[in-house]
Design a protein around this motif. Structure first.
Motif, mmCIF file in Angstrom:
data_model
loop_
_atom_site.group_PDB
_atom_site.id
_atom_site.type_symbol
_atom_site.label_atom_id
_atom_site.label_comp_id
_atom_site.label_asym_id
_atom_site.label_seq_id
_atom_site.Cartn_x
_atom_site.Cartn_y
_atom_site.Cartn_z
ATOM 1 N N LYS A 1 0.806 -1.220 0.000
ATOM 2 C CA LYS A 1 0.000 0.000 0.000
ATOM 3 C C LYS A 1 0.839 1.269 0.000
ATOM 4 C CE LYS A 1 -3.932 -2.189 2.336
ATOM 5 N NZ LYS A 1 -4.812 -2.186 3.541
ATOM 6 N N THR A 2 2.111 1.153 0.342
ATOM 7 C CA THR A 2 2.999 2.316 0.361
ATOM 8 C C THR A 2 4.239 2.023 -0.474
ATOM 9 O OG1 THR A 2 4.164 1.559 2.356
ATOM 10 C CG2 THR A 2 2.216 2.958 2.666
ATOM 11 N N LEU A 3 4.877 3.090 -0.941
ATOM 12 C CA LEU A 3 6.083 2.932 -1.749
ATOM 13 C C LEU A 3 7.206 2.304 -0.943
ATOM 14 C CD1 LEU A 3 7.509 3.435 -4.435
ATOM 15 C CD2 LEU A 3 8.101 5.734 -3.619
ATOM 16 N N SER A 4 7.360 2.745 0.304
ATOM 17 C CA SER A 4 8.401 2.164 1.151
ATOM 18 C C SER A 4 8.115 0.693 1.423
ATOM 19 C CB SER A 4 8.499 2.936 2.470
ATOM 20 O OG SER A 4 7.267 2.897 3.164
ATOM 21 N N GLY A 5 6.828 0.336 1.563
ATOM 22 C CA GLY A 5 6.474 -1.060 1.772
ATOM 23 C C GLY A 5 6.790 -1.920 0.563
ATOM 24 N N ILE A 6 6.559 -1.387 -0.637
ATOM 25 C CA ILE A 6 6.885 -2.124 -1.868
ATOM 26 C C ILE A 6 8.385 -2.383 -1.945
ATOM 27 C CG2 ILE A 6 6.930 -1.961 -4.389
ATOM 28 C CD1 ILE A 6 4.296 -0.433 -4.213
ATOM 29 N N ARG A 7 9.161 -1.363 -1.607
ATOM 30 C CA ARG A 7 10.629 -1.525 -1.616
ATOM 31 C C ARG A 7 11.062 -2.587 -0.612
ATOM 32 N NH1 ARG A 7 13.061 4.642 -1.661
ATOM 33 N NH2 ARG A 7 12.417 5.228 -3.777
ATOM 34 N N LEU A 8 10.507 -2.503 0.589
ATOM 35 C CA LEU A 8 10.919 -3.428 1.640
ATOM 36 C C LEU A 8 10.514 -4.860 1.321
ATOM 37 C CD1 LEU A 8 12.124 -3.900 4.427
ATOM 38 C CD2 LEU A 8 9.902 -3.348 5.431
ATOM 39 N N ARG A 9 9.319 -5.058 0.774
ATOM 40 C CA ARG A 9 8.890 -6.430 0.516
ATOM 41 C C ARG A 9 9.679 -7.056 -0.619
ATOM 42 N NH1 ARG A 9 2.810 -6.008 -2.209
ATOM 43 N NH2 ARG A 9 3.460 -5.388 -4.299
ATOM 44 N N MET A 10 10.114 -6.240 -1.604
ATOM 45 C CA MET A 10 10.927 -6.808 -2.676
ATOM 46 C C MET A 10 12.306 -7.201 -2.155
ATOM 47 S SD MET A 10 11.115 -7.891 -5.674
ATOM 48 C CE MET A 10 9.471 -7.345 -6.155
ATOM 49 N N LEU A 11 12.865 -6.360 -1.286
ATOM 50 C CA LEU A 11 14.144 -6.717 -0.664
ATOM 51 C C LEU A 11 13.980 -7.984 0.176
ATOM 52 C CD1 LEU A 11 17.087 -6.076 0.132
ATOM 53 C CD2 LEU A 11 16.189 -4.603 1.945
ATOM 54 N N ALA A 12 12.899 -8.058 0.937
ATOM 55 C CA ALA A 12 12.654 -9.249 1.751
ATOM 56 C C ALA A 12 12.456 -10.483 0.891
ATOM 57 C CB ALA A 12 11.432 -9.025 2.647
ATOM 58 N N LEU A 13 11.791 -10.321 -0.252
ATOM 59 C CA LEU A 13 11.560 -11.458 -1.140
ATOM 60 C C LEU A 13 12.872 -12.021 -1.672
ATOM 61 C CD1 LEU A 13 9.582 -13.261 -2.689
ATOM 62 C CD2 LEU A 13 9.535 -11.523 -4.496
ATOM 63 N N VAL A 14 13.776 -11.131 -2.088
ATOM 64 C CA VAL A 14 15.075 -11.583 -2.602
ATOM 65 C C VAL A 14 15.879 -12.248 -1.484
ATOM 66 C CG1 VAL A 14 17.262 -10.821 -3.599
ATOM 67 C CG2 VAL A 14 15.106 -9.867 -4.434
ATOM 68 N N ILE A 15 15.849 -11.657 -0.295
ATOM 69 C CA ILE A 15 16.576 -12.242 0.838
ATOM 70 C C ILE A 15 16.045 -13.634 1.148
ATOM 71 C CG2 ILE A 15 16.962 -12.056 3.324
ATOM 72 C CD1 ILE A 15 17.039 -9.034 2.985
ATOM 73 N N ILE A 16 14.745 -13.781 1.187
ATOM 74 C CA ILE A 16 14.147 -15.078 1.507
ATOM 75 C C ILE A 16 14.445 -16.097 0.410
ATOM 76 C CG2 ILE A 16 11.937 -16.264 1.770
ATOM 77 C CD1 ILE A 16 10.930 -13.711 3.175
ATOM 78 N N ALA A 17 14.363 -15.672 -0.860
ATOM 79 C CA ALA A 17 14.650 -16.595 -1.963
ATOM 80 C C ALA A 17 16.092 -17.095 -1.898
ATOM 81 C CB ALA A 17 14.382 -15.901 -3.302
ATOM 82 N N LEU A 18 17.048 -16.170 -1.681
ATOM 83 C CA LEU A 18 18.448 -16.577 -1.574
ATOM 84 C C LEU A 18 18.679 -17.431 -0.325
ATOM 85 C CD1 LEU A 18 20.568 -13.489 -2.708
ATOM 86 C CD2 LEU A 18 20.524 -15.754 -3.729
ATOM 87 N N SER A 19 18.009 -17.082 0.770
ATOM 88 C CA SER A 19 18.165 -17.859 2.004
ATOM 89 C C SER A 19 17.606 -19.263 1.840
ATOM 90 C CB SER A 19 17.455 -17.148 3.163
ATOM 91 O OG SER A 19 18.002 -15.875 3.395
#
Length: 601
Positions: free
Chosen positions: A349-367
């Motif tokens: 719902k927010t631009l900062s949230g979109i940024r954070l969830r994409m970073l989290a997605l990449v971190i989780i995928a690599l992890s």
């Protein structure tokens, strides 16, 4: 992902239009204003960051009030500045009075054993004074040997309270303990002061409760107040002379056409120019919304200089990789993935949230990928005969191999930093110095790894790269122009000084061993909790099931939090200390758009 090119704009217009021009420029929200006034001019004007800090502090203070009033929706009697200032004043007074109350309570507790009395005046007892001592029971025997007039006025289980009557303070060598200071205020006076403080505290708390009726209006008008504060600051930051005003600002080159139209519509003279070498423009990082998580990480530590480069993509992926190596468990990664999936829509719902969830997605995928390779699932490893076990090609128990892998990651990270600096400096002789460091770190690793792979001529290649790199650093680090023979010596000495950084390079590479150490600690803790739960389960049939489940829940939760903390702290550290040390030399300041912050914007 890059640093946007900026233009320096100078607007010039009629002084009478200044307020409207600045208001419209704020609505446009495309420029970073330059303060053209001399230092100190307009300094009394509060800057928007200070206004925001004060308003948020007042809002937090009122929201934390235990009891709130019914919220006012009409702003007829609402004054934003007055409410914020009064709330902060109450907060300050409450802290001061609370400290005074605590001091009085402590003082009353200390004076109570002596009773309610007033110290006599200096000449009231013909020069004789009272001296107070608190003696442990075990020291009263020594007190009886003291050749002074004294009296025990109070006793408890541990101490005797003694008053000595003498014209001068007894020497420290005579008394068993040091003198106690009772103060000049009587117990009754202290209690009266405490009552007064308590009454004032109650009044302030009541006034605070009364102000809570404006919480909703403070939150609703916060953006408007910040806009007004920023507008006032902008008006105080412009030049005025002979009926005209001058506004200077930085803007993105992509917005130049729009700002030219703005100047034409407002009948302003406009001059645009490229940044001069002596100027330091702000840094405007331009990244897509989905991949800007690295930009947020970069801004958390240090904004790169305008003439530098944007490290956001490197920080984005290297941070994700380091986090994965530190966690080293696919089960933990899957759990994080479940949490992210539950919060995915809300974060979008927010631009900062979109940024954070994409970073989290990449971190989780690599992890998850790294955890599968490490064959770690909540501390459990599948047998090699299973298909999941066959995917586990990384042996966390092989210390030598994991140390070499961690060093390899560090070497590649620092080599990448120097490769980027070589590209950034290309066309200058110093680019060859960065290339030298690139060869040094790769050559040193090749020579070291040759002991593991003796079949390949890595030792000879490594030593060759080290020698070539050292010559590059020695000869091309200095930017000293050679105008006379002595300049050659200075260049050589500067290069020799730079070569001392080899020890720093070695230390930076070894810092990446923390990836192995923390990953190993995470795996070991998970395995330990599993073994402890299994032992409890077998040792206590029946009740052991519940206890073992509790051990697993508490243990893995604790380990998960430690992994999260270690991954964030050390993942950022390796980027901001080791990587930045070799790639980001200049520190800049962020581009802050002069823009409206109202909710309806």
């Amino acid at each position: 992902m890059s640093i946007s090119a900026l233009k320096k704009l100078t607007f010039c217009g009629v002084l009478g239009d200044k307020q409207q021009v600045l208001a419209d420029l704020q609505t446009l929200g495309k420029v970073h204003l330059i303060n053209t006034q001399k230092a100190g001019v307009g300094s009394a004007q509060l800057t928007p960051p200070i206004v925001a800090e004060q308003a948020n502090k007042a809002l937090k203070f009122l929201r934390q009030c235990p009891r709130r009033r019914h919220q006012q929706t009409s702003g007829e009697k609402f004054n934003f500045d007055r409410v914020v200032k009064r709330a902060l004043a109450i907060q300050f007074d409450l802290r001061q009075l609370a400290d005074k109350r605590d001091a009085l309570i402590k003082r009353i507790k200390e004076v109570t054993p002596w009773g309610n009395f007033n110290l006599p005046a200096d000449q009231q007892l013909a020069g004789i004074k009272l001296w107070f001592y608190i003696l442990p029971k075990r020291l009263m025997k020594k007190m009886r040997d003291v050749d002074l007039v004294w009296q025990v006025v109070f006793q408890d289980n541990l101490y005797d309270y003694v008053v000595v009557i003498a014209d001068e303070e007894p020497a420290a060598s005579v008394m068993p303990v040091a003198r106690t200071h009772t103060g000049t205020h009587s117990l009754a006076t202290l209690n009266q002061d405490l009552d007064k403080v308590e009454l004032v505290l109650e009044d302030l708390q009541a006034e605070r409760e009364s102000l809570t009726r404006w919480i909703a209006l403070i939150a609703a008008n916060l953006g408007l107040a910040l806009d007004q504060s920023e507008l006032d600051y902008a008006q105080a930051s412009t030049l005025e002379s002979d009926g005209v005003f001058i506004v200077q600002a930085w803007c993105d080159v992509a917005d130049l056409h729009e700002l030219a139209s703005f100047a034409a519509n407002h009948q302003l003279a406009l001059i645009s120019a490229d940044p001069e070498p002596a100027e330091i423009p702000p840094t405007l990082l331009k990244n897509t919304a989905y991949w800007a998580g690295g930009q947020d990480l970069v801004g958390f530590y240090q904004t790169p200089g305008y003439f530098g480069w944007d490290p956001s993509p490197v920080v984005f992926y290297s941070f994700a990789l380091f986090f994965a190596m530190i966690m080293s468990d696919a089960g933990y990664a899957a759990l994080f993935g479940l949490i992210l999936s539950l919060r995915w829509r809300a974060m979008g719902k927010t631009l900062s949230g979109i940024r954070l969830r994409m970073l989290a997605l990449v971190i989780i995928a690599l992890s998850l990928f790294w955890g599968v390779l490490a064959n770690g699932y909540f501390g459990y490893s599948f047998a090699k005969q299973t298909w999941l076990g066959q995917l586990g090609i990384i042996d966390m128990q092989n210390f030598d191999a994991m140390m070499r892998l961690s060093v390899f990651v560090g070497v590649m990270h620092i080599a990448l930093a120097n490769a980027i600096m070589t590209y950034q400096r290309w066309g200058k002789t110093t680019a060859l110095a960065s290339l030298g460091w690139f060869l040094l770190v790769l050559g040193g690793f090749s020579a070291w790894i040759a002991t593991v792979i003796p079949q390949l001529p890595l030792r000879q290649i490594g030593f060759g790269m080290v020698i070539t790199g050292a010559l590059g650093v020695l000869l091309f680090t200095s930017e000293q122009a050679v105008a006379k023979p002595i300049d050659v010596l200075w260049r050589f000495l500067e290069g020799l000084k730079a070569l001392v950084e080899i020890t720093g390079l070695f230390g930076n590479v070894l810092s990446y061993l923390r990836l192995f150490a923390l990953g190993m600690a995470s795996v070991s803790l998970a395995v330990t909790f599993n073994q402890l739960a299994a032992e409890v389960y077998h040792a206590m049939p029946g009740a052991g099931v519940l206890l073992s489940l509790l051990i697993l829940l508490v243990g893995h939760t604790l380990n998960l939090l430690l992994c999260l903390l270690s991954g964030v702290v050390h993942g950022l550290r390796l980027n901001f200390i080791e990587f930045y040390n070799w790639s980001v030399s200049d520190e800049g300041y962020p581009f802050k758009a002069f823009a409206s912050r109202r909710a309806d914007k």
